[in-house]
Write a protein that holds these residues in place. Structure first.
Motif, PDB file in Angstrom:
ATOM      1  N   SER A 120       0.767  -1.203   0.136  1.00  0.00           N
ATOM      2  CA  SER A 120      -0.135  -0.218   0.072  1.00  0.00           C
ATOM      3  C   SER A 120       0.880   1.291  -0.047  1.00  0.00           C
ATOM      4  CB  SER A 120      -1.011   0.160   1.305  1.00  0.00           C
ATOM      5  OG  SER A 120      -0.114   0.017   2.437  1.00  0.00           O
ATOM      6  N   VAL A 121       0.285   2.284  -0.525  1.00  0.00           N
ATOM      7  CA  VAL A 121       1.020   3.739  -0.337  1.00  0.00           C
ATOM      8  C   VAL A 121      -0.027   4.802   0.336  1.00  0.00           C
ATOM      9  CG1 VAL A 121       2.480   3.249  -2.461  1.00  0.00           C
ATOM     10  CG2 VAL A 121       0.087   4.272  -2.640  1.00  0.00           C
ATOM     11  N   VAL A 122       0.602   5.703   0.926  1.00  0.00           N
ATOM     12  CA  VAL A 122      -0.488   6.712   1.158  1.00  0.00           C
ATOM     13  C   VAL A 122      -0.334   7.993   0.537  1.00  0.00           C
ATOM     14  CG1 VAL A 122      -0.503   8.410   3.150  1.00  0.00           C
ATOM     15  CG2 VAL A 122       0.549   6.114   3.817  1.00  0.00           C
ATOM     16  N   MET A 123      -1.608   8.508   0.173  1.00  0.00           N
ATOM     17  CA  MET A 123      -1.759   9.467  -0.822  1.00  0.00           C
ATOM     18  C   MET A 123      -3.065  10.489  -0.091  1.00  0.00           C
ATOM     19  SD  MET A 123      -2.460   7.313  -4.525  1.00  0.00           S
ATOM     20  CE  MET A 123      -2.711   9.032  -5.149  1.00  0.00           C
ATOM     21  N   THR A 124      -2.903  11.627  -0.854  1.00  0.00           N
ATOM     22  CA  THR A 124      -3.856  12.640  -0.331  1.00  0.00           C
ATOM     23  C   THR A 124      -4.660  12.875  -1.511  1.00  0.00           C
ATOM     24  OG1 THR A 124      -2.147  13.526   1.106  1.00  0.00           O
ATOM     25  CG2 THR A 124      -3.986  15.086   0.566  1.00  0.00           C
ATOM     26  N   LEU A 125      -6.074  12.990  -1.178  1.00  0.00           N
ATOM     27  CA  LEU A 125      -7.350  12.954  -1.986  1.00  0.00           C
ATOM     28  C   LEU A 125      -8.241  14.206  -1.876  1.00  0.00           C
ATOM     29  CD1 LEU A 125      -8.489  11.897  -4.818  1.00  0.00           C
ATOM     30  CD2 LEU A 125      -9.738  10.237  -3.164  1.00  0.00           C
ATOM     31  N   ARG A 126      -8.347  14.899  -2.355  1.00  0.00           N
ATOM     32  CA  ARG A 126      -9.536  15.904  -2.310  1.00  0.00           C
ATOM     33  C   ARG A 126     -10.774  15.399  -2.893  1.00  0.00           C
ATOM     34  NH1 ARG A 126      -7.627  20.783  -0.286  1.00  0.00           N
ATOM     35  NH2 ARG A 126      -5.378  21.029  -0.388  1.00  0.00           N
ATOM     36  N   GLN A 165     -22.475   0.504   6.894  1.00  0.00           N
ATOM     37  CA  GLN A 165     -23.539  -0.723   6.636  1.00  0.00           C
ATOM     38  C   GLN A 165     -22.414  -1.909   6.104  1.00  0.00           C
ATOM     39  OE1 GLN A 165     -25.158   1.311   3.127  1.00  0.00           O
ATOM     40  NE2 GLN A 165     -26.855   2.239   4.199  1.00  0.00           N
ATOM     41  N   SER A 166     -21.415  -1.751   5.947  1.00  0.00           N
ATOM     42  CA  SER A 166     -20.789  -2.802   5.242  1.00  0.00           C
ATOM     43  C   SER A 166     -19.770  -3.250   6.076  1.00  0.00           C
ATOM     44  CB  SER A 166     -19.892  -2.500   3.823  1.00  0.00           C
ATOM     45  OG  SER A 166     -18.881  -1.382   4.142  1.00  0.00           O
ATOM     46  N   ASP A 167     -19.496  -2.807   7.168  1.00  0.00           N
ATOM     47  CA  ASP A 167     -18.166  -2.828   8.193  1.00  0.00           C
ATOM     48  C   ASP A 167     -16.873  -3.135   7.530  1.00  0.00           C
ATOM     49  OD1 ASP A 167     -17.646  -3.526  10.849  1.00  0.00           O
ATOM     50  OD2 ASP A 167     -17.304  -5.625  10.498  1.00  0.00           O
ATOM     51  N   ARG A 168     -16.521  -2.155   6.618  1.00  0.00           N
ATOM     52  CA  ARG A 168     -15.608  -1.841   6.107  1.00  0.00           C
ATOM     53  C   ARG A 168     -14.988  -0.509   6.006  1.00  0.00           C
ATOM     54  NH1 ARG A 168     -13.882  -5.501   2.129  1.00  0.00           N
ATOM     55  NH2 ARG A 168     -15.509  -7.240   1.509  1.00  0.00           N
ATOM     56  N   SER A 169     -13.860  -0.145   6.057  1.00  0.00           N
ATOM     57  CA  SER A 169     -13.140   1.108   6.327  1.00  0.00           C
ATOM     58  C   SER A 169     -13.403   1.864   5.154  1.00  0.00           C
ATOM     59  CB  SER A 169     -11.520   1.214   6.397  1.00  0.00           C
ATOM     60  OG  SER A 169     -11.137   0.716   5.230  1.00  0.00           O
ATOM     61  N   ARG A 170     -13.656   3.363   5.230  1.00  0.00           N
ATOM     62  CA  ARG A 170     -13.716   4.120   4.105  1.00  0.00           C
ATOM     63  C   ARG A 170     -12.759   3.869   3.010  1.00  0.00           C
ATOM     64  NH1 ARG A 170     -14.359   9.999   5.634  1.00  0.00           N
ATOM     65  NH2 ARG A 170     -12.122   9.704   6.448  1.00  0.00           N
ATOM     66  N   ASN A 171     -11.439   3.791   3.463  1.00  0.00           N
ATOM     67  CA  ASN A 171     -10.221   3.774   2.634  1.00  0.00           C
ATOM     68  C   ASN A 171     -10.526   2.371   1.559  1.00  0.00           C
ATOM     69  OD1 ASN A 171      -7.262   4.054   2.125  1.00  0.00           O
ATOM     70  ND2 ASN A 171      -7.262   2.070   2.531  1.00  0.00           N
ATOM     71  N   GLU A 172     -10.925   1.354   2.476  1.00  0.00           N
ATOM     72  CA  GLU A 172     -11.171   0.173   1.605  1.00  0.00           C
ATOM     73  C   GLU A 172     -12.062   0.227   0.604  1.00  0.00           C
ATOM     74  OE1 GLU A 172     -11.538  -4.603   2.898  1.00  0.00           O
ATOM     75  OE2 GLU A 172     -12.066  -3.141   4.420  1.00  0.00           O
ATOM     76  N   LEU A 173     -13.200   0.847   0.911  1.00  0.00           N
ATOM     77  CA  LEU A 173     -14.276   1.147  -0.009  1.00  0.00           C
ATOM     78  C   LEU A 173     -13.821   1.992  -0.945  1.00  0.00           C
ATOM     79  CD1 LEU A 173     -17.329   1.511   2.393  1.00  0.00           C
ATOM     80  CD2 LEU A 173     -16.825  -0.599   0.926  1.00  0.00           C
ATOM     81  N   CYS A 181     -10.802   2.233  -2.273  1.00  0.00           N
ATOM     82  CA  CYS A 181      -9.695   1.693  -2.985  1.00  0.00           C
ATOM     83  C   CYS A 181     -10.594   0.540  -4.008  1.00  0.00           C
ATOM     84  CB  CYS A 181      -8.855   0.713  -2.214  1.00  0.00           C
ATOM     85  SG  CYS A 181      -7.414   1.788  -1.460  1.00  0.00           S
ATOM     86  N   MET A 182     -11.782  -0.015  -3.478  1.00  0.00           N
ATOM     87  CA  MET A 182     -12.584  -1.205  -4.208  1.00  0.00           C
ATOM     88  C   MET A 182     -13.025  -0.183  -5.444  1.00  0.00           C
ATOM     89  SD  MET A 182     -14.169  -3.318  -1.084  1.00  0.00           S
ATOM     90  CE  MET A 182     -15.563  -4.037  -2.133  1.00  0.00           C
ATOM     91  N   ALA A 183     -13.788   0.921  -4.929  1.00  0.00           N
ATOM     92  CA  ALA A 183     -14.306   1.770  -6.031  1.00  0.00           C
ATOM     93  C   ALA A 183     -13.502   2.199  -7.190  1.00  0.00           C
ATOM     94  CB  ALA A 183     -15.074   3.295  -5.668  1.00  0.00           C
ATOM     95  N   LEU A 184     -12.052   2.531  -6.837  1.00  0.00           N
ATOM     96  CA  LEU A 184     -11.181   3.037  -7.841  1.00  0.00           C
ATOM     97  C   LEU A 184     -10.783   1.749  -8.760  1.00  0.00           C
ATOM     98  CD1 LEU A 184      -8.881   5.390  -5.675  1.00  0.00           C
ATOM     99  CD2 LEU A 184     -10.127   5.893  -7.407  1.00  0.00           C
ATOM    100  N   ARG A 185     -10.685   0.668  -8.006  1.00  0.00           N
ATOM    101  CA  ARG A 185     -10.476  -0.611  -8.944  1.00  0.00           C
ATOM    102  C   ARG A 185     -11.239  -0.825  -9.840  1.00  0.00           C
ATOM    103  NH1 ARG A 185      -6.043  -2.554 -10.207  1.00  0.00           N
ATOM    104  NH2 ARG A 185      -5.172  -2.549  -7.948  1.00  0.00           N
ATOM    105  N   PHE A 186     -12.790  -0.758  -9.382  1.00  0.00           N
ATOM    106  CA  PHE A 186     -13.796  -0.828 -10.199  1.00  0.00           C
ATOM    107  C   PHE A 186     -13.637  -0.101 -11.379  1.00  0.00           C
ATOM    108  CE2 PHE A 186     -18.222   0.043 -11.506  1.00  0.00           C
ATOM    109  CZ  PHE A 186     -18.693  -1.412 -11.540  1.00  0.00           C
ATOM    110  N   ALA A 187     -13.478   1.173 -11.009  1.00  0.00           N
ATOM    111  CA  ALA A 187     -13.458   2.300 -12.162  1.00  0.00           C
ATOM    112  C   ALA A 187     -12.319   1.660 -13.156  1.00  0.00           C
ATOM    113  CB  ALA A 187     -13.302   3.686 -11.529  1.00  0.00           C
ATOM    114  N   LEU A 188     -11.127   1.483 -12.788  1.00  0.00           N
ATOM    115  CA  LEU A 188     -10.271   1.063 -13.593  1.00  0.00           C
ATOM    116  C   LEU A 188     -10.484  -0.002 -14.518  1.00  0.00           C
ATOM    117  CD1 LEU A 188      -6.895   2.009 -11.577  1.00  0.00           C
ATOM    118  CD2 LEU A 188      -7.550   2.940 -13.582  1.00  0.00           C
ATOM    119  N   GLU A 189     -10.953  -1.010 -13.994  1.00  0.00           N
ATOM    120  CA  GLU A 189     -11.648  -2.184 -14.654  1.00  0.00           C
ATOM    121  C   GLU A 189     -12.469  -2.005 -15.514  1.00  0.00           C
ATOM    122  OE1 GLU A 189     -12.310  -5.134 -11.424  1.00  0.00           O
ATOM    123  OE2 GLU A 189     -10.328  -5.488 -11.116  1.00  0.00           O
TER     124      GLU A 189
END
Length: 72
Positions: free
Chosen positions: A19-25, A40-48, A50-58
């Protein structure tokens, strides 16, 4: 390939190894939506996010400008 962003309960056996640390606005309303989904999902905001970014790239379709478009 599905057009839906599906979130399942967290698998505690799988570990992130890089993992890497990034700043995002981002807009506050988007942050609030991720906060709600996090609860709702019991996942961290960061984890979600990252999942959304992966989905967008795919699901990304990059359409380069054609020579025709550049000349206009």
């Amino acid at each position: 390939m599905s057009d839906r962003f599906i979130v399942r309960p967290k698998n505690t056996e799988k570990k992130e190894d890089k993992s890497v640390v990034m700043t995002l606005r981002l807009d506050r309303d988007l942050q609030e939506e991720f906060d709600k989904l996090s609860v709702q999902s019991d996942r961290s905001r960061n984890e979600l996010m990252c999942m959304a970014l992966r989905f967008a790239l795919e699901h990304l379709e990059f359409i380069p400008e054609s020579d025709e478009d550049i000349s206009k």
